[in-house]
Every structure is written in C-alpha cells, then in structure tokens.
Design an enzyme around this catalytic site. Structure first.
Site, short mmCIF file in Angstrom:
data_model
loop_
_atom_site.label_atom_id
_atom_site.label_comp_id
_atom_site.label_asym_id
_atom_site.label_seq_id
_atom_site.Cartn_x
_atom_site.Cartn_y
_atom_site.Cartn_z
CB CYS A 126 -31.98 -1.01 -5.29
SG CYS A 126 -31.97 0.80 -5.27
CG HIS A 166 -0.44 0.03 2.52
ND1 HIS A 166 0.04 -1.08 3.17
CD2 HIS A 166 -0.27 1.06 3.38
CE1 HIS A 166 0.47 -0.73 4.37
NE2 HIS A 166 0.30 0.57 4.52
#
Ligand SMILES: Cc1cc2nc3c(=O)[nH]c(=O)nc-3n(C[C@H](O)[C@H](O)[C@H](O)COP(=O)(O)O)c2cc1C
Length: 294
Positions: free
Chosen positions: A235, A149
């Site tokens: 949705c 990272h």
C-alpha cells in the site's frame, strides 16, 4: 412464370424452408443436450474425496489457511517449500478474499510467475485447494458424506494460517466460524500445533485488538506466531506488517512437525478440558433460580 413472379414466390419459400431447417437443428441440439447423460465431474466432491480419510502415513499433512492479504501471492512459494523441504501433503483453504487475491485478475498481474506456479500446483495430486463451496458441494447424505471442516482437522498434523489477515485473526479470537477456514480453525484440536503468520498494514498491526487477539490465541492454543516484518508495504506505507519470510515460516513449521506421529489418531474430544479450560456450566445463581409459579 415471369422472372418477377418467380422471385415473388421463391424468396419467401426459401426463407420459410431455411427457418424450419434452423428450427429443426435447434430442436435436435436441445434434445441432445437434455437427453445426454450428465458429464462426469472433473473430480469427486470434497465430502466424498478419498484423500480426506486416507493419506500417506509417513508424510506430514499440513492445512494451510490463506486469507485476503496481498501476501497471499507468497502462498505458492510456501506450498513449494512444504513439498520440497518436508515432503508434505498440503490442503490450502482459501477464504473468499484470498481467492480474489490469488486470481488471474490480481495475482496474475501483480506476480505473474507466482500465479503460473499456483496454477501448476493446483493440478498436483498432493495439493488440495479448497474454497467455501467445497464444504457444501455434493453434500447430500448426512450419514455417509464427510463434514469437510471436521475431517480436515482429523486429517491434518498441523494448521498454518499464512498470511493471517486482521479479519481472520479477530474471527478466530472471537470463535466465529462463518466460512470453511474459520470453521476448520474453530474445530482445530488444541493438542496439535497451530502456526499464525499475520500480515497487514502497519496501523492495523499496531491496533490494540491485534495484540489482544494474538494473546488470546496464544493462551488458548499455545499457538506459534511468526511475527510480521518491517518494510515498504504494497500500500506504500513503511513499517511492520509484511508477511515473515517463507524460510522463517518454514523453520517454525518444521519444528512443529516433530513428533507428529504421536498426535495422530488421538481424539480431540476433551482436549480443551485437558488443557485446563472448563466446559460451559450453568451459572451458579441460575441453579438456585426457580420460576415463580413452580
Ligand atoms: C488490495 C487489498 C489488500 C489487502 N491486504 C490486507 C492485508 O495485507 N492484511 C489484512 O489483514 N487485510 C488486508 N486487506 C483487507 C482484507 O482483504 C479484508 O479485511 C477481508 O475481509 C479479509 O477476509 P478474510 O480474513 O476472510 O480473508 C486487503 C484488502 C485489499 C482490497
């Protein structure tokens, strides 16, 4: 020997011989497997991957963080645009939820063309798709293996979070870093550009924490937010929350790539203080405080 007597002896003998033969075969196969040299892995672990410390100096390097929104099916389109329009080198960081969304089970059914493109892109030498496991896989030698990272921050010219889920947005605004994506974002150099393209259900978008978290990140990073658009969402709800168009996100990314050469190789150490944020200091009242028995 009578026919019956022959059968009485021959059948168990054959079964015994067959059993021994089969046992020998299994034993040979097992010893071959255990003695065989380990297969060379398909690629080097990311903590030893040469691309992470090199890279083409001429071309922009973009880390695209993809989170668990249905809009992650747009990621292949975004990666294609990054490569075609900006000739960018791209590292895609998938959260666990994004990995599920971009899988054959979900994206393969919901957006088969996009999924096929995604599979094709993952074979490309210029597109590095990383999951949480890539942070740890193969990491053994603290003095020589790369901390993925951190190295990604040094490698990248630009970080883009698209789609940015409500969860990752909240984690960023609180400074949480419990996966590869949020560890990378917590370590991000505030002197390099950061683009956020949120995508979520309308009610999640309208929730007061969304505005609060975006404001916090704008104040900290001066990041660019590409707002979501209104439409019928996956949705079924109708309203704001759908990921902005790829062309709108690309327009912002292209602007952020301007002047990237000048931001390379600068140390991120002290960058937050240069932006006016104070490093933690012991509270003044604690400076006065002495243990009773001292
Ligand atoms: C089918 C499905 C669709 C989802 N879509 C969204 C979305 O568009 N935006 C969002 O913020 N969360 C969405 N979620 C919820 C996130 O996946 C969930 O909050 C997850 O913890 C996000 O993790 P991440 O931020 O680490 O990717 C969805 C979940 C499901 C099951």
């Amino acid at each position: 020997m009578s026919g019956r007597g022959f059968a009485q002896h021959a059948v168990p003998t054959c079964l015994l011989a067959g059993g021994v033969g089969l046992g020998l075969l299994v034993w040979r196969w097992r010893s071959q497997v255990s003695d065989a040299p380990p297969r060379p892995s398909r690629r080097l672990p990311t903590c030893r991957a040469p691309w992470l410390t090199a890279g083409d100096e001429e071309r922009p390097r973009v880390v695209l963080v993809c989170t668990g929104s249905v809009a992650s099916v747009k990621v292949p389109e975004l990666v294609v645009a990054l490569r075609q329009k900006l000739d960018a080198q791209v590292a895609v960081l998938l959260t666990e939820a994004a990995e599920a969304m971009t899988s054959a089970k979900i994206a393969g059914r919901y957006a088969p063309e996009s999924f096929t493109k995604w599979e094709e892109l993952q074979q490309s030498v210029d597109v590095h798709v990383l999951r949480d496991l890539d942070e740890w896989e193969g990491y053994e030698d603290v003095s020589s293996d790369l901390v993925v990272h951190i190295e990604l921050r040094k490698w990248a010219d630009l970080a883009v979070v698209a789609p940015c889920s409500a969860n990752t947005l909240a984690k960023m605004a609180l400074g949480l870093c419990d996966n590869l994506a949020t560890s990378f974002l917590r370590a991000w150099d505030p002197e390099k550009p950061l683009v956020l393209a949120p995508a979520m259900n309308t009610i999640m978008w309208e929730h007061p924490s969304t505005a609060k978290h975006l404001k916090t990140l704008e104040d900290w990073f001066g990041c660019w937010v590409v707002p979501p658009v209104s439409k019928r969402l996956a949705c079924g709800d109708v309203g704001r929350g759908a990921l902005a168009s790829v062309s709108d996100i690309m327009e912002r990314i292209a602007k952020c790539c301007e002047g990237m050469e000048g931001r390379r190789n600068s140390s991120a150490v002290g960058a937050w203080q240069r932006r006016g944020f104070q490093e933690w200091q012991k509270s003044p009242w604690l400076k006065e405080w002495q243990p009773r028995d001292a």
